[in-house]
Design an enzyme around this catalytic site. Sequence first.
Site, PDB file in Angstrom:
ATOM      1  N   ARG A 139     -69.194 -21.767  -6.117  1.00 41.51           N
ATOM      2  CA  ARG A 139     -68.565 -22.737  -5.273  1.00 41.51           C
ATOM      3  C   ARG A 139     -67.750 -22.531  -3.779  1.00 41.51           C
ATOM      4  O   ARG A 139     -67.106 -21.452  -4.307  1.00 41.51           O
ATOM      5  CB  ARG A 139     -68.694 -24.390  -5.678  1.00 41.51           C
ATOM      6  N   ASN A 191     -60.282 -14.643  -5.017  1.00 42.05           N
ATOM      7  CA  ASN A 191     -60.256 -16.251  -4.865  1.00 42.05           C
ATOM      8  C   ASN A 191     -59.760 -17.151  -5.325  1.00 42.05           C
ATOM      9  O   ASN A 191     -59.842 -18.522  -4.912  1.00 42.05           O
ATOM     10  CB  ASN A 191     -62.000 -16.558  -4.407  1.00 42.05           C
ATOM     11  N   THR A 230     -65.365 -27.958   3.596  1.00 45.80           N
ATOM     12  CA  THR A 230     -65.434 -27.629   1.289  1.00 45.80           C
ATOM     13  C   THR A 230     -65.567 -29.365   0.876  1.00 45.80           C
ATOM     14  O   THR A 230     -65.447 -29.845   1.276  1.00 45.80           O
ATOM     15  CB  THR A 230     -64.875 -26.573   1.182  1.00 45.80           C
ATOM     16  N   GLY A 264     -58.700 -20.568  -7.142  1.00 48.72           N
ATOM     17  CA  GLY A 264     -57.268 -20.816  -7.059  1.00 48.72           C
ATOM     18  C   GLY A 264     -57.620 -22.326  -8.006  1.00 48.72           C
ATOM     19  O   GLY A 264     -58.645 -23.155  -7.791  1.00 48.72           O
ATOM     20  N   ILE A 304     -65.882 -21.411  -1.103  1.00 49.72           N
ATOM     21  CA  ILE A 304     -65.314 -20.000  -0.549  1.00 49.72           C
ATOM     22  C   ILE A 304     -65.649 -18.826  -1.194  1.00 49.72           C
ATOM     23  O   ILE A 304     -66.648 -18.156  -0.989  1.00 49.72           O
ATOM     24  CB  ILE A 304     -64.401 -20.051  -0.345  1.00 49.72           C
ATOM     25  N   ASP A 342     -62.163 -17.420 -17.780  1.00 51.41           N
ATOM     26  CA  ASP A 342     -60.818 -18.377 -18.528  1.00 51.41           C
ATOM     27  C   ASP A 342     -60.211 -17.168 -17.581  1.00 51.41           C
ATOM     28  O   ASP A 342     -59.508 -16.812 -18.501  1.00 51.41           O
ATOM     29  CB  ASP A 342     -60.619 -18.754 -18.957  1.00 51.41           C
ATOM     30  N   LEU A 392     -43.051 -32.911  -5.666  1.00 58.93           N
ATOM     31  CA  LEU A 392     -42.342 -32.312  -6.504  1.00 58.93           C
ATOM     32  C   LEU A 392     -41.509 -32.912  -7.958  1.00 58.93           C
ATOM     33  O   LEU A 392     -40.874 -33.015  -8.365  1.00 58.93           O
ATOM     34  CB  LEU A 392     -41.007 -31.328  -5.770  1.00 58.93           C
ATOM     35  N   TYR A 422     -48.452 -25.275  -5.188  1.00 59.94           N
ATOM     36  CA  TYR A 422     -49.489 -24.904  -4.030  1.00 59.94           C
ATOM     37  C   TYR A 422     -48.750 -23.742  -3.877  1.00 59.94           C
ATOM     38  O   TYR A 422     -49.910 -22.759  -3.092  1.00 59.94           O
ATOM     39  CB  TYR A 422     -50.708 -25.839  -3.591  1.00 59.94           C
TER      40      TYR A 422
END
Length: 484
Positions: free
Chosen positions: A254, A325, A425, A327, A256, A298, A334, A390
């Site tokens: 799906r 791609n 998105t 992610g 991008i 996976d 934090l 990230y």
Amino acid sequence: MSDRYASFAHTGAGRALVRRLGLPDPPRLRRYRPGDPLIHGPVRLDAAPGGRLREPLATLLATAGIELSTEAQMTSGAPVPGGAPMSGGAELTGGADVATGLGVSAHGEATGARPAPHGALLYDATGITESTGLRALFDFFHPLARALHPSGRVIVFGTPPESCASHREATAQRALEGLIRSIGKEFGRGTTAQLVYVAPSAERAVESTLRFLLSGRSAYVSGQVVRITPADVPEVDWARPLDGRIALVTGAARGIGAQVAEVLAADGAQVVALDVPAAGDALAEVANGVGGTAVQLDLTAQDAPVRLAEHLADRHDRVDIVVHNAGITRDKTLGRMNPDWWDQVLEVNLSSQERINEVLLDRGLIPHGGRLIGVSSIAGIAGNRGQTNYATSKAGVIGLVHSMAPLLAQRGITINAVAPGFIETRLTARIPLVLREVGRRMNSLAQGGLPVDVAQTIAWFASPGSAGITGNVVRVCGQNVLGA
């Protein structure tokens, strides 16, 4: 996901309100459609005295069937047969005031001329060897600043500072970055501006980049610096540059990833679409839609790299293009973050890429001419509150590109990355309204990008014509105000 503000701003009432209140004014961007010309309108090409790229660029433009404007064309608005570019130097007289239609001389005097708008302005700055020579850039762009079609293109070509013959030349060439980033924020109406550093002897490797930056494929790329190194570039069928190539796209079910699979297939690649088993139905739909194959795997599983390598070897004997791609996000500040969330994001977004690359390379499955392409993020450049995991992983993707580029160059393989900004998105649709609007408007184009914008940039990296492009990280963010 629709951008209701942009839709309103494009109406008559919306335009009036936007101008009266000074609100963000998102232009309609010129995006690629099959059959479109590379650029709408003539291209203005000039060079500083001693520039080494003007003639190669003129040849490439002529080969692509692009009309080159002349000084006479610019000051009179009349077409000139042949459309050959003027001889060297940057002494121009004429420009356009879009409000009056009058020409403007280099000294700001009205000339009465009605210059035809240009599709693009190209300047070879490789002849600038000291800071005083930067005045040539003002002399070229000042009279032409308002003489561009909507979604026009500005490209400046220079010499990488590290390749310059003197510190004065390196200083002047580095100054070009400030120029193009400012132009990208000033010219408006969907205009993009880029700087292309071309290393000595890399002139033959420019065409792929020139075509990409002129075309609608680069609609959401602006304020970027691209470095091109010497390379042997094969003949390219620009209509289907990836014919015969095998392309692996991870996270392809799906968003991008699905769009990347579609664009690469449209360019001729045979796509291997990969995603987790839980996304199996969506993955199969994408693979079937592009005439490719689906792999449910996976990537964090211990045996995933070996299983993937064996699949590619058995089915295809190789993989020419690898697009990392896949992610995930697990957002939290934090101090409040669960340790498992840190581990999961780093594992999927970065560590799995490293392991897969190592296995594919060790087994010789990525041949000479191969392409490794990562997906980073502007979060990996500027950081982002609540996304330390990230941002760390995406900065690591940039580090992977920079550290591996010289090693892979010895094998004739390139590695690059895209760094998307706000892209429309299903994930960005979940962002709270106020933050979503900020993300959309905080860039020079005043709107969010589309998945196809990222996919087209990846396809440019994947092209066989991009053999001289390696170690680059290009932001697809509309020139976001964060992270330069």
